[in-house]
Design a protein around this motif. Structure first.
Motif, PDB file in Angstrom:
ATOM      1  N   GLU A 220       8.111  31.703  -3.076  1.00 31.88           N
ATOM      2  CA  GLU A 220       9.189  31.740  -4.068  1.00 31.88           C
ATOM      3  C   GLU A 220      10.210  32.820  -3.719  1.00 31.88           C
ATOM      4  O   GLU A 220      11.424  32.593  -3.797  1.00 31.88           O
ATOM      5  CB  GLU A 220       8.591  31.999  -5.450  1.00 31.88           C
ATOM      6  CG  GLU A 220       9.618  32.004  -6.560  1.00 31.88           C
ATOM      7  CD  GLU A 220       8.986  32.198  -7.931  1.00 31.88           C
ATOM      8  OE1 GLU A 220       9.712  32.569  -8.870  1.00 31.88           O
ATOM      9  OE2 GLU A 220       7.763  31.997  -8.041  1.00 31.88           O
ATOM     10  N   LEU A 221       9.713  33.993  -3.320  1.00 33.64           N
ATOM     11  CA  LEU A 221      10.624  35.066  -2.935  1.00 33.64           C
ATOM     12  C   LEU A 221      11.451  34.681  -1.716  1.00 33.64           C
ATOM     13  O   LEU A 221      12.639  34.972  -1.631  1.00 33.64           O
ATOM     14  CB  LEU A 221       9.824  36.341  -2.640  1.00 33.64           C
ATOM     15  CG  LEU A 221       9.172  37.037  -3.837  1.00 33.64           C
ATOM     16  CD1 LEU A 221       8.301  38.186  -3.359  1.00 33.64           C
ATOM     17  CD2 LEU A 221      10.228  37.550  -4.798  1.00 33.64           C
ATOM     18  N   THR A 222      10.802  34.018  -0.752  1.00 34.57           N
ATOM     19  CA  THR A 222      11.489  33.618   0.470  1.00 34.57           C
ATOM     20  C   THR A 222      12.580  32.602   0.175  1.00 34.57           C
ATOM     21  O   THR A 222      13.692  32.679   0.714  1.00 34.57           O
ATOM     22  CB  THR A 222      10.484  33.042   1.478  1.00 34.57           C
ATOM     23  OG1 THR A 222       9.478  34.030   1.753  1.00 34.57           O
ATOM     24  CG2 THR A 222      11.173  32.658   2.773  1.00 34.57           C
ATOM     25  N   LYS A 223      12.285  31.627  -0.693  1.00 38.28           N
ATOM     26  CA  LYS A 223      13.285  30.627  -1.043  1.00 38.28           C
ATOM     27  C   LYS A 223      14.475  31.258  -1.756  1.00 38.28           C
ATOM     28  O   LYS A 223      15.623  30.897  -1.509  1.00 38.28           O
ATOM     29  CB  LYS A 223      12.649  29.552  -1.934  1.00 38.28           C
ATOM     30  CG  LYS A 223      11.738  28.585  -1.191  1.00 38.28           C
ATOM     31  CD  LYS A 223      11.204  27.528  -2.135  1.00 38.28           C
ATOM     32  CE  LYS A 223      10.374  26.480  -1.400  1.00 38.28           C
ATOM     33  NZ  LYS A 223       9.834  25.457  -2.330  1.00 38.28           N
ATOM     34  N   THR A 224      14.190  32.202  -2.635  1.00 39.59           N
ATOM     35  CA  THR A 224      15.268  32.844  -3.389  1.00 39.59           C
ATOM     36  C   THR A 224      16.164  33.674  -2.484  1.00 39.59           C
ATOM     37  O   THR A 224      17.398  33.648  -2.601  1.00 39.59           O
ATOM     38  CB  THR A 224      14.679  33.741  -4.494  1.00 39.59           C
ATOM     39  OG1 THR A 224      13.852  32.943  -5.357  1.00 39.59           O
ATOM     40  CG2 THR A 224      15.783  34.392  -5.305  1.00 39.59           C
ATOM     41  N   ALA A 229      12.513  37.919   5.906  1.00 40.15           N
ATOM     42  CA  ALA A 229      13.075  39.244   6.167  1.00 40.15           C
ATOM     43  C   ALA A 229      13.992  39.676   5.031  1.00 40.15           C
ATOM     44  O   ALA A 229      13.973  40.841   4.596  1.00 40.15           O
ATOM     45  CB  ALA A 229      13.834  39.235   7.488  1.00 40.15           C
ATOM     46  N   ALA A 230      14.798  38.741   4.538  1.00 37.02           N
ATOM     47  CA  ALA A 230      15.688  39.071   3.424  1.00 37.02           C
ATOM     48  C   ALA A 230      14.897  39.357   2.157  1.00 37.02           C
ATOM     49  O   ALA A 230      15.253  40.240   1.371  1.00 37.02           O
ATOM     50  CB  ALA A 230      16.662  37.923   3.187  1.00 37.02           C
TER      51      ALA A 230
END
Length: 398
Positions: A220-224, A229-230
């Motif tokens: 979920e964090l990666t998709k957002t 890395a972001a």
């Protein structure tokens, strides 16, 4: 007469119990179908999540000898701070010193032979120029000199190897840090395969704290954020809760995340870096990472207003016709133990029932009241049960 009074008091007690039993699911039986209702309003909130963590130095180096032998000297103590290249252990080196002396002697011999071969070659060169000897004798002398040079190079290599093996008897720290436990004492036989290692030198100027996040949360964090890395770069500062329950005095930052998901646990390992200027943190320690998350438009409801059926969560939403609808909601998996943050199912302006939900059914019509009025009715009912009917009845029986 005493028996009659006892029966009367028992009857009163049953009546009081039945009045108290009118509270079902936290809702007194007012008999007027009134239920407390609250309007949904978004608010700013901060939730925190904790993850079990393991503390390690930024560089934990196991110290092992490259040669086998008996320990003749231990030069450090447990917990001592050492610098890079500092001597830690000395291993019996008599055999290796003898090997160095033997290799040095071989170098000396090869050097002498090389010098003799060069003299012979130079002499044959002059004789050849004077036509005293032929080409064959000159080439033989050159080959002998080349062979002597090769033997000298081989002897020097053997000497370098012997010196290196001798240096292995002096075990030094590869980096600055703190010495761990010392399981071996003077006289112990050790080798490169010894278990445990001679010791561990931990660079604890700063510490790396390892913790794991579920695959779902990381995804979920990666998709957002757009990329892993972001997502790591956007993570807020984290806190470290120590084993005694206190919060470490410095904030840390998540710096790394594993690119592989642990198939056994379904989690992703992350690393947070913490300064350790006071040397309070020790490598191998444990604690918990505390990650705080701010939400400026959160819909928060008490957990007590939510009913759960087969891992699904529901609330009773009140429509314009004052009929309740059994509505499914999804919530943030991380909670503070008291409230839920609603992700879907409720919107600003919706109204939901806060008490007595176990008495409600889907489509039931109610009379909405405020929570304050609800509490007032509870107080009135309690006062009436304590000071009114029951008290008067008991006084009459005296």
């Amino acid at each position: 007469m005493k028996n009659v009074k006892f029966l009367m008091v028992a009857t009163v007690a049953l009546l009081l119990a039945s009045c108290g039993g009118g509270k079902r699911g936290g809702m007194p039986n007012f008999g007027d179908n009134e239920y407390p209702v609250v309007t949904v309003q978004s608010q700013s909130t901060s939730m925190q999540t904790t993850y079990p963590a393991t503390i390690k130095g930024v560089q934990d180096v196991e110290i092992r000898p490259k040669v086998a032998g008996f320990i003749t000297r231990v030069c450090v103590k447990e917990g001592q701070t050492v610098g890079a290249g500092q001597l830690l252990f000395v291993i019996d080196n008599e055999t290796f010193q003898a090997a160095v002396r033997q290799a040095q002697a071989a170098v000396n011999t090869a050097t002498a032979q090389c010098n003799t071969a060069k003299l012979t070659m130079d002499n044959n060169q002059k004789l050849f120029e004077q036509n005293v000897i032929g080409q064959y004798e000159l080439e033989s002398a050159k080959n002998s000199y080349a062979s002597a040079q090769a033997q000298l190079a081989q002897a020097r290599a053997a000497l370098a190897s012997a010196k290196e093996n001798l240096s292995f008897c002096y075990v030094k720290s590869p980096s600055a840090g703190v010495v761990g436990s010392l399981p071996y004492k003077v006289g112990a036989m050790v080798s490169s395969g010894s278990t445990p290692a001679l010791t561990t030198v931990s660079n604890n100027s700063s510490m790396e704290v390892y913790f794991s996040m579920t695959e779902k949360d990381m995804l979920e964090l990666t998709k957002t954020a757009g990329s892993a890395a972001a997502a790591i770069a956007q993570m807020p500062p984290v806190e470290l809760q120590l084993a005694d329950g206190t919060i470490y005095g410095h904030e840390g930052h998540v710096t790394k995340a594993s690119g592989v998901i642990d198939a056994a646990t379904g989690s992703v390992q992350l690393i947070a870096n913490f300064p350790n200027t006071e040397r309070l943190l020790k490598s191998g320690g444990s604690g918990s990472i505390v990650m705080k998350k701010a939400n400026n438009s959160a819909i928060m409801i008490p957990q007590s207003v939510v009913s759960e059926v087969q891992n699904k969560k529901f609330v009773y939403v009140v429509g314009k016709d004052n009929k309740v609808k059994y509505t499914e909601i999804t919530v943030d998996p991380q909670t503070d133990g008291v409230n839920y943050i609603v992700r879907s199912g409720l919107n600003n302006g919706d109204k939901y029932v806060t008490n007595g939900i176990t008495k409600l059914t889907d489509g039931m019509e109610i009379k909405p009241i405020t929570p304050e009025r609800y509490q007032q009715k509870i107080d009135e009912a309690a006062k009436k049960g304590t000071d009114g009917t029951a008290k008067g009845f008991i006084d009459a029986m005296k």
